[in-house]
Motif scaffolding. Structure first.
Motif, PDB file in Angstrom:
ATOM      1  N   LEU A   1       0.842  -1.196   0.000  1.00 43.79           N
ATOM      2  CA  LEU A   1       0.000   0.000   0.000  1.00 43.79           C
ATOM      3  C   LEU A   1       0.877   1.246   0.000  1.00 43.79           C
ATOM      4  O   LEU A   1       1.838   1.319   0.766  1.00 43.79           O
ATOM      5  CB  LEU A   1      -0.900   0.014   1.247  1.00 43.79           C
ATOM      6  N   ARG A   2       0.523   2.210  -0.849  1.00 46.09           N
ATOM      7  CA  ARG A   2       1.233   3.479  -0.821  1.00 46.09           C
ATOM      8  C   ARG A   2       0.234   4.617  -0.811  1.00 46.09           C
ATOM      9  O   ARG A   2      -0.928   4.456  -1.196  1.00 46.09           O
ATOM     10  CB  ARG A   2       2.173   3.627  -2.014  1.00 46.09           C
ATOM     11  N   LEU A   3       0.719   5.758  -0.391  1.00 43.65           N
ATOM     12  CA  LEU A   3      -0.052   6.980  -0.488  1.00 43.65           C
ATOM     13  C   LEU A   3       0.161   7.559  -1.884  1.00 43.65           C
ATOM     14  O   LEU A   3       1.263   7.444  -2.433  1.00 43.65           O
ATOM     15  CB  LEU A   3       0.461   7.951   0.583  1.00 43.65           C
ATOM     16  N   VAL A   4      -0.877   8.179  -2.450  1.00 41.03           N
ATOM     17  CA  VAL A   4      -0.718   8.922  -3.701  1.00 41.03           C
ATOM     18  C   VAL A   4      -1.347  10.301  -3.517  1.00 41.03           C
ATOM     19  O   VAL A   4      -2.532  10.416  -3.194  1.00 41.03           O
ATOM     20  CB  VAL A   4      -1.387   8.198  -4.892  1.00 41.03           C
ATOM     21  N   LEU A   5      -0.526  11.336  -3.670  1.00 39.47           N
ATOM     22  CA  LEU A   5      -1.043  12.711  -3.643  1.00 39.47           C
ATOM     23  C   LEU A   5      -0.940  13.233  -5.068  1.00 39.47           C
ATOM     24  O   LEU A   5       0.125  13.701  -5.491  1.00 39.47           O
ATOM     25  CB  LEU A   5      -0.246  13.600  -2.676  1.00 39.47           C
ATOM     26  N   PRO A   6      -2.023  13.130  -5.847  1.00 38.01           N
ATOM     27  CA  PRO A   6      -1.957  13.444  -7.285  1.00 38.01           C
ATOM     28  C   PRO A   6      -1.442  14.855  -7.552  1.00 38.01           C
ATOM     29  O   PRO A   6      -1.859  15.819  -6.900  1.00 38.01           O
ATOM     30  CB  PRO A   6      -3.412  13.297  -7.744  1.00 38.01           C
ATOM     31  N   GLY A   7      -0.512  14.953  -8.508  1.00 34.96           N
ATOM     32  CA  GLY A   7       0.006  16.259  -8.923  1.00 34.96           C
ATOM     33  C   GLY A   7       1.099  16.814  -8.031  1.00 34.96           C
ATOM     34  O   GLY A   7       1.714  17.827  -8.363  1.00 34.96           O
ATOM     35  N   TRP A   8       1.326  16.157  -6.895  1.00 36.26           N
ATOM     36  CA  TRP A   8       2.325  16.678  -5.961  1.00 36.26           C
ATOM     37  C   TRP A   8       3.684  16.022  -6.195  1.00 36.26           C
ATOM     38  O   TRP A   8       3.781  14.971  -6.826  1.00 36.26           O
ATOM     39  CB  TRP A   8       1.878  16.440  -4.508  1.00 36.26           C
ATOM     40  N   VAL A   9       4.705  16.644  -5.639  1.00 36.47           N
ATOM     41  CA  VAL A   9       6.062  16.114  -5.688  1.00 36.47           C
ATOM     42  C   VAL A   9       6.078  14.642  -5.269  1.00 36.47           C
ATOM     43  O   VAL A   9       5.366  14.242  -4.343  1.00 36.47           O
ATOM     44  CB  VAL A   9       6.993  16.936  -4.764  1.00 36.47           C
ATOM     45  N   GLY A  10       6.919  13.841  -5.957  1.00 33.82           N
ATOM     46  CA  GLY A  10       6.953  12.401  -5.716  1.00 33.82           C
ATOM     47  C   GLY A  10       7.131  12.013  -4.254  1.00 33.82           C
ATOM     48  O   GLY A  10       6.519  11.049  -3.785  1.00 33.82           O
ATOM     49  N   ILE A  11       7.942  12.782  -3.528  1.00 36.88           N
ATOM     50  CA  ILE A  11       8.212  12.440  -2.128  1.00 36.88           C
ATOM     51  C   ILE A  11       6.936  12.440  -1.287  1.00 36.88           C
ATOM     52  O   ILE A  11       6.881  11.787  -0.240  1.00 36.88           O
ATOM     53  CB  ILE A  11       9.269  13.398  -1.512  1.00 36.88           C
ATOM     54  N   ALA A  12       5.916  13.156  -1.720  1.00 33.75           N
ATOM     55  CA  ALA A  12       4.658  13.200  -0.950  1.00 33.75           C
ATOM     56  C   ALA A  12       3.934  11.857  -0.993  1.00 33.75           C
ATOM     57  O   ALA A  12       3.144  11.547  -0.102  1.00 33.75           O
ATOM     58  CB  ALA A  12       3.755  14.301  -1.505  1.00 33.75           C
ATOM     59  N   SER A  13       4.212  11.055  -2.022  1.00 37.22           N
ATOM     60  CA  SER A  13       3.509   9.782  -2.196  1.00 37.22           C
ATOM     61  C   SER A  13       4.318   8.664  -1.544  1.00 37.22           C
ATOM     62  O   SER A  13       5.051   7.926  -2.205  1.00 37.22           O
ATOM     63  CB  SER A  13       3.273   9.507  -3.680  1.00 37.22           C
ATOM     64  N   ILE A  14       4.183   8.574  -0.227  1.00 34.37           N
ATOM     65  CA  ILE A  14       4.997   7.652   0.573  1.00 34.37           C
ATOM     66  C   ILE A  14       4.676   6.201   0.224  1.00 34.37           C
ATOM     67  O   ILE A  14       3.518   5.799   0.219  1.00 34.37           O
ATOM     68  CB  ILE A  14       4.792   7.942   2.085  1.00 34.37           C
ATOM     69  N   LYS A  15       5.743   5.456  -0.064  1.00 28.90           N
ATOM     70  CA  LYS A  15       5.604   4.036  -0.416  1.00 28.90           C
ATOM     71  C   LYS A  15       5.616   3.197   0.856  1.00 28.90           C
ATOM     72  O   LYS A  15       6.052   3.646   1.911  1.00 28.90           O
ATOM     73  CB  LYS A  15       6.778   3.608  -1.309  1.00 28.90           C
ATOM     74  N   TRP A  16       5.165   1.935   0.739  1.00 25.05           N
ATOM     75  CA  TRP A  16       5.173   0.999   1.872  1.00 25.05           C
ATOM     76  C   TRP A  16       4.617   1.708   3.119  1.00 25.05           C
ATOM     77  O   TRP A  16       5.247   1.740   4.180  1.00 25.05           O
ATOM     78  CB  TRP A  16       6.594   0.491   2.141  1.00 25.05           C
ATOM     79  N   LEU A  17       3.431   2.276   2.938  1.00 27.17           N
ATOM     80  CA  LEU A  17       2.862   3.152   3.964  1.00 27.17           C
ATOM     81  C   LEU A  17       2.612   2.376   5.255  1.00 27.17           C
ATOM     82  O   LEU A  17       1.823   1.435   5.279  1.00 27.17           O
ATOM     83  CB  LEU A  17       1.553   3.750   3.426  1.00 27.17           C
ATOM     84  N   GLY A  18       3.287   2.780   6.313  1.00 32.11           N
ATOM     85  CA  GLY A  18       3.139   2.097   7.598  1.00 32.11           C
ATOM     86  C   GLY A  18       2.240   2.825   8.546  1.00 32.11           C
ATOM     87  O   GLY A  18       1.507   2.212   9.325  1.00 32.11           O
ATOM     88  N   SER A  19       2.273   4.167   8.514  1.00 37.03           N
ATOM     89  CA  SER A  19       1.477   4.909   9.485  1.00 37.03           C
ATOM     90  C   SER A  19       1.101   6.285   8.965  1.00 37.03           C
ATOM     91  O   SER A  19       1.773   6.852   8.097  1.00 37.03           O
ATOM     92  CB  SER A  19       2.255   5.061  10.794  1.00 37.03           C
ATOM     93  N   LEU A  20       0.010   6.762   9.527  1.00 38.38           N
ATOM     94  CA  LEU A  20      -0.454   8.126   9.276  1.00 38.38           C
ATOM     95  C   LEU A  20      -0.697   8.752  10.637  1.00 38.38           C
ATOM     96  O   LEU A  20      -1.487   8.234  11.431  1.00 38.38           O
ATOM     97  CB  LEU A  20      -1.760   8.113   8.472  1.00 38.38           C
ATOM     98  N   GLU A  21       0.019   9.839  10.910  1.00 40.21           N
ATOM     99  CA  GLU A  21      -0.218  10.581  12.142  1.00 40.21           C
ATOM    100  C   GLU A  21      -1.067  11.793  11.795  1.00 40.21           C
ATOM    101  O   GLU A  21      -0.702  12.567  10.915  1.00 40.21           O
ATOM    102  CB  GLU A  21       1.112  11.020  12.766  1.00 40.21           C
ATOM    103  N   VAL A  22      -2.193  11.931  12.487  1.00 40.27           N
ATOM    104  CA  VAL A  22      -3.118  13.018  12.203  1.00 40.27           C
ATOM    105  C   VAL A  22      -3.033  13.995  13.373  1.00 40.27           C
ATOM    106  O   VAL A  22      -3.148  13.590  14.530  1.00 40.27           O
ATOM    107  CB  VAL A  22      -4.563  12.487  12.053  1.00 40.27           C
ATOM    108  N   SER A  23      -2.815  15.274  13.060  1.00 43.60           N
ATOM    109  CA  SER A  23      -2.481  16.204  14.141  1.00 43.60           C
ATOM    110  C   SER A  23      -3.278  17.500  14.062  1.00 43.60           C
ATOM    111  O   SER A  23      -3.628  17.966  12.973  1.00 43.60           O
ATOM    112  CB  SER A  23      -0.979  16.512  14.074  1.00 43.60           C
ATOM    113  N   THR A  24      -3.492  18.094  15.230  1.00 43.01           N
ATOM    114  CA  THR A  24      -4.152  19.403  15.294  1.00 43.01           C
ATOM    115  C   THR A  24      -3.122  20.540  15.261  1.00 43.01           C
ATOM    116  O   THR A  24      -3.481  21.704  15.363  1.00 43.01           O
ATOM    117  CB  THR A  24      -5.003  19.539  16.571  1.00 43.01           C
ATOM    118  N   THR A  25      -1.838  20.174  15.184  1.00 38.45           N
ATOM    119  CA  THR A  25      -0.791  21.192  14.999  1.00 38.45           C
ATOM    120  C   THR A  25       0.030  20.798  13.776  1.00 38.45           C
ATOM    121  O   THR A  25       0.034  19.640  13.369  1.00 38.45           O
ATOM    122  CB  THR A  25       0.146  21.260  16.233  1.00 38.45           C
TER     123      THR A  25
END
Ligand SMILES: Nc1nc2c(c(=O)[nH]1)N[C@H]1C(S)=C(S)[C@@H](COP(=O)(O)O)O[C@H]1N2
Ligand SMILES: [Mo]
Length: 399
Positions: A232-256
């Motif tokens: 599984l990977r993240l895909v952020l369409p149109g954004w710089v390649g580094i934004a599309s993290i491969k081998w997605l292990g975690s997502l930290e969601v933050s209010t800051t």
């Protein structure tokens, strides 16, 4: 399952236990280690298709087939900070956590549940490294930038299959005051000049997460290859390649606002880079030898992270005169039953070169997107060589 809800994963064939650095612990990950001597890239890299840079591999534009719109994974460029990990899909789970969720302890979700729970969508997008074209800072502008000396082949167009990140975040209990999401990979920690920067990870604004971000398991209708982020990977369409993290292990969601070296130290020019610029390439070898003829059919492609391409102007005389290239409409992008989220691929174009004189010539292509962004004559220099978007002067010989 381990006590904290993380399922035990096997990375690089090694059973792993215990938490690594504080940085990794923060994003709730088990440690990955680089395996000495293991290849950085697992897929075959035939010389006819790729320029091999070791941990990175560039697609050769002269290997691109004019009749094929999408880039097959077998031919897609690879950009690895360390090496491609081997991940067991049966024990894989994505971890979501952080104070941007109603329960900050978060949740984990495996692949089967991800597929079962959420609507399947697909999106075609230009997938491109921020440093694509970097070598031209030196060869065309006389100022070398550090990093992989890509020509123009750190790019492809891919139709991704997966689920909307938005749907997954809502299911995970997204709070309305969340502002930032940090994605981290399961590949080994990145050590550069003796400094361990931890997992490859990068934050992005919640607005992008809720817009068109995708959690993708497929590319062009097939499972991701290990080198491209399996399972599984993240895909952020149109954004710089580094934004599309491969081998997605975690997502930290933050209010800051979250940060990582990948948006402060790298992939940053006076601010974190996001949308890719406009670029163009000819489907020709560098220094192509063309046969003198009544007319030569030339082809190429142009792309922009922001919007579809509106026009492409080409010159076969080093920029003295220009004419519009013939644009091909983007082929239909719907496959299977999945619903599409927005996004766009590149634009193919063609130009008939009439009665070229024998000798050396320089071909140029300048694209403009529907937002009115166009390619400049000179790209703005920056030491890491990001966003080389100037019109490239492509030498050919007619004989
Ligand atoms: N986990 C992880 N994700 C990553 C990277 C990486 O090294 N590790 N490289 C990034 C960079 S810089 C680019 S350009 C793209 C390349 O994706 P690809 O190798 O599938 O073409 O992945 C991004 N995602
Ligand atoms: Mo990249």
């Amino acid at each position: 399952m381990t006590e904290n809800g993380l399922r035990r994963r096997t990375l690089l064939g090694l059973p792993l236990a215990g938490l690594a650095t504080a940085g990794a612990a923060q994003v709730g990950l088990l440690a990955g280690r680089a395996v000495a001597g293991a290849p950085a890239i697992l897929k075959a890299l035939p010389g006819a298709w790729f320029t091999d840079f070791g941990t990175n591999a560039e697609m050769r534009w002269d290997s691109v087939e004019p009749g094929r719109y999408l880039t097959p994974q077998a031919r897609l460029f690879v950009r690895n900070h360390t090496q491609t990990p081997t991940i067991d899909p049966d024990t894989y789970a994505l971890r979501l956590s952080g104070d941007g969720l109603r329960d900050p302890a978060g949740v984990s979700i495996g692949l089967d549940e991800l597929r079962r729970r959420f609507e399947h969508v697909e999106v075609t997008s230009v997938h491109e490294c921020t440093g694509n074209g970097r070598s031209f800072f030196e060869t065309q502008q006389g100022q070398r930038a550090s990093g992989t000396q890509w020509a123009l082949g750190a790019v492809g167009s891919v139709t991704w299959q997966g689920v909307r990140l938005r749907d997954v975040l809502e299911w995970a209990g997204l709070r309305p005051d969340a502002v930032s999401v940090q994605a981290a990979g399961l590949d080994p920690e990145y050590v550069d000049k003796g400094v361990n920067h931890g997992r490859v990870r990068r934050p992005f604004p919640i607005s992008k997460a809720l817009d068109d971000a995708l959690l993708a398991w497929g590319a062009n209708g097939e499972p991701l290859l290990p080198d491209h982020g399996y399972p599984l990977r993240l895909v952020l369409p149109g954004w710089v390649g580094i934004a599309s993290i491969k081998w997605l292990g975690s997502l930290e969601v933050s209010t800051t606002e979250l940060t990582s070296p990948w948006n402060t130290q790298w992939y940053n020019i006076g601010g974190p880079l996001s949308t890719n610029p406009v670029r163009s390439a000819w489907e020709l070898p560098w220094n192509a030898q063309l046969r003198a003829d009544r007319k030569i059919e030339l082809t190429g492609r142009s792309w922009s992270g922001a919007a579809p391409i509106a026009r492409v102007d080409v010159s076969t005389d080093g920029g003295a005169t220009w004419s519009p290239a013939r644009l091909r409409p983007e082929p239909g992008r719907i496959r299977g039953g999945g619903r599409r989220t927005h996004g766009h691929g590149w634009t193919q174009w063609a130009h008939t070169w009439r009665a070229p004189r024998p000798g050396a010539h320089t071909l140029l292509a300048r694209a403009t997107d529907l937002r009115g962004r166009t390619q400049p004559d000179v790209a703005a220099f920056n030491p890491n060589g990001y966003f080389f978007d100037a019109v490239v002067r492509h030498p050919v010989t007619v004989a």
